[in-house]
Write an enzyme that holds these catalytic residues in place. Structure first.
Site, PDB file in Angstrom:
ATOM      1  N   HIS A  71       1.825   4.484  -3.176  1.00 53.30           N
ATOM      2  CA  HIS A  71       2.012   5.843  -2.633  1.00 53.30           C
ATOM      3  C   HIS A  71       3.803   6.097  -3.425  1.00 53.30           C
ATOM      4  O   HIS A  71       4.039   7.431  -2.943  1.00 53.30           O
ATOM      5  CB  HIS A  71       1.877   6.504  -1.027  1.00 53.30           C
ATOM      6  N   HIS A  78       0.765  -1.240   0.274  1.00 54.78           N
ATOM      7  CA  HIS A  78      -0.210   0.214  -0.271  1.00 54.78           C
ATOM      8  C   HIS A  78       0.724   1.197   0.181  1.00 54.78           C
ATOM      9  O   HIS A  78       0.480   2.442  -0.971  1.00 54.78           O
ATOM     10  CB  HIS A  78      -1.141  -0.083   1.132  1.00 54.78           C
ATOM     11  N   GLU A  79       2.047   1.369   0.739  1.00 53.83           N
ATOM     12  CA  GLU A  79       2.651   1.980   0.888  1.00 53.83           C
ATOM     13  C   GLU A  79       3.828   3.037  -0.113  1.00 53.83           C
ATOM     14  O   GLU A  79       3.982   3.634  -1.231  1.00 53.83           O
ATOM     15  CB  GLU A  79       3.632   2.492   2.750  1.00 53.83           C
TER      16      GLU A  79
END
Length: 360
Positions: free
Chosen positions: A37, A33-34
């Site tokens: 980004h 998820h990170e």
């Protein structure tokens, strides 16, 4: 004494390894998820100050270029800290100074990566199955009640007015029915047919609810590249809708906060599923649970709520519409309040998870 010690060690390891598997999986969901980004921030030349896994005090860190990479003590989250993310900055590489469409992609990337992970898990599960179930009737159980209305070959399109995408929708939507009298829309020999009030046998449970007897057998196809790809997408859509409908049930009061699970409860469920899967050499439930959690995290983060990625996307949508960003300080206040409320909610849910574990 040595034999007893070895047996005790084996028993302890039998309890520990499923938890380690669960923590690893949860950590991978957060990491990717990170990473979503982070990857798009770097691609659009945004200055990333820190990429952290975990929360709380730092256990390990190093710096490469302009970015600090850190591992923190509590494995319950992670973050990517970008220059100008929550405040104004004159740095040309600051997040706030990038075009709105780039910021939108950076913010949305984390949740979308989790949704893709969920679809990949479903694809792996389907590729290992003997047959992939389809929402089409193959035959009926002996003394089937529904066979008086449904026919072999019927492709089920809707149940009680809700679209059916995959076999997941059959059991989920039928299980939500209150009386065992269900409306179907089917495609029969190329034509749409409405079948209202199809009855099923039911069993009344001690808590007053009913269990519907699923008295027909669905058609299956052998797994191949095209069938796996197509059905992985359709089943992921079904799982996502299950998450969405469950959220609406929570909002409308059909479920309480005690029915929610946070990181602690999630790890516990995965650990139990891993242990059961190993004992039964059937990993279907484990993969399904993992897919549901990945898609759940992806969708939840994209909800337009303060402090979540979806909250930031909401403000970016306002900027798209009015051609002018909301002042950073006001957006920061909204996200700060949202974060406090979110942490309080997580604390309540975590306490509920702990009490549930203690009660066994």
């Amino acid at each position: 004494m040595k034999i007893i010690t070895l047996m005790s060690a084996a028993a302890v390891w039998g309890k520990v390894w499923p938890v380690l598997v669960a923590v690893l999986f949860f950590g991978l969901l957060i990491f990717f998820h990170e990473l979503g980004h982070f990857t798009f921030a770097k691609l659009f030349k945004v200055q990333v100050n820190e990429f952290a896994m975990g929360m709380g005090p730092t256990l390990f860190k190093f710096k490469k270029g302009e970015t600090k990479y850190a591992l923190r003590i509590f494995p319950i989250g992670g973050f990517v800290s970008m220059e100008g993310e929550d405040e104004e900055s004159e740095n040309e590489k600051a997040f706030c100074n990038k075009p709105a469409w780039q910021r939108f992609i950076i913010v949305a990337a984390g949740g979308i990566i989790n949704l893709i992970m969920g679809a990949i898990i479903v694809a792996v599960m389907l590729s290992q199955s003997n047959l992939i179930g389809l929402p089409q009737i193959h035959s009926f159980e002996e003394n089937s009640v529904s066979s008086q209305y449904l026919q072999a070959g019927d492709e089920i399109k809707k149940i009680n007015g809700k679209r059916v995408y995959s076999e997941y929708d059959l059991s989920f939507l039928m299980a939500r029915d209150k009386d065992g009298i269900i409306d179907f829309t089917v495609e029969r020999e190329g034509e749409k047919v409405e079948l209202n009030g199809v009855p099923f046998q039911t069993i009344k449970n001690q808590d007053g609810t009913i269990t519907i007897i699923y008295d027909f057998i669905i058609r299956g196809v052998e797994p191949g590249f095209l069938s796996v790809t197509k059905n992985a997408v359709l089943e992921s859509v079904s799982i996502g809708r299950i998450v969405w409908i469950s959220l609406l049930d929570l909002v409308t009061g059909q479920y309480g906060l005690s029915d929610l699970s946070g990181p602690i409860g999630t790890v516990s469920y995965i650990a139990d599923a891993a242990q059961i899967a190993t004992q039964q050499t059937d990993y279907t439930y484990l993969f399904t649970l993992m897919a549901m959690i990945a898609i759940n995290i992806g969708l939840f983060n994209l909800l337009p709520l303060p402090a979540l990625d979806g909250g930031r996307l909401f403000f970016l949508a306002i900027e798209f519409v009015f051609r002018k960003p909301v002042p950073a300080k006001y957006e920061g206040w909204v996200h700060a309040v949202g974060m406090v409320l979110l942490l309080l909610l997580m604390a309540v849910i975590s306490l509920s998870d702990i009490l549930r574990l203690i009660r066994g």
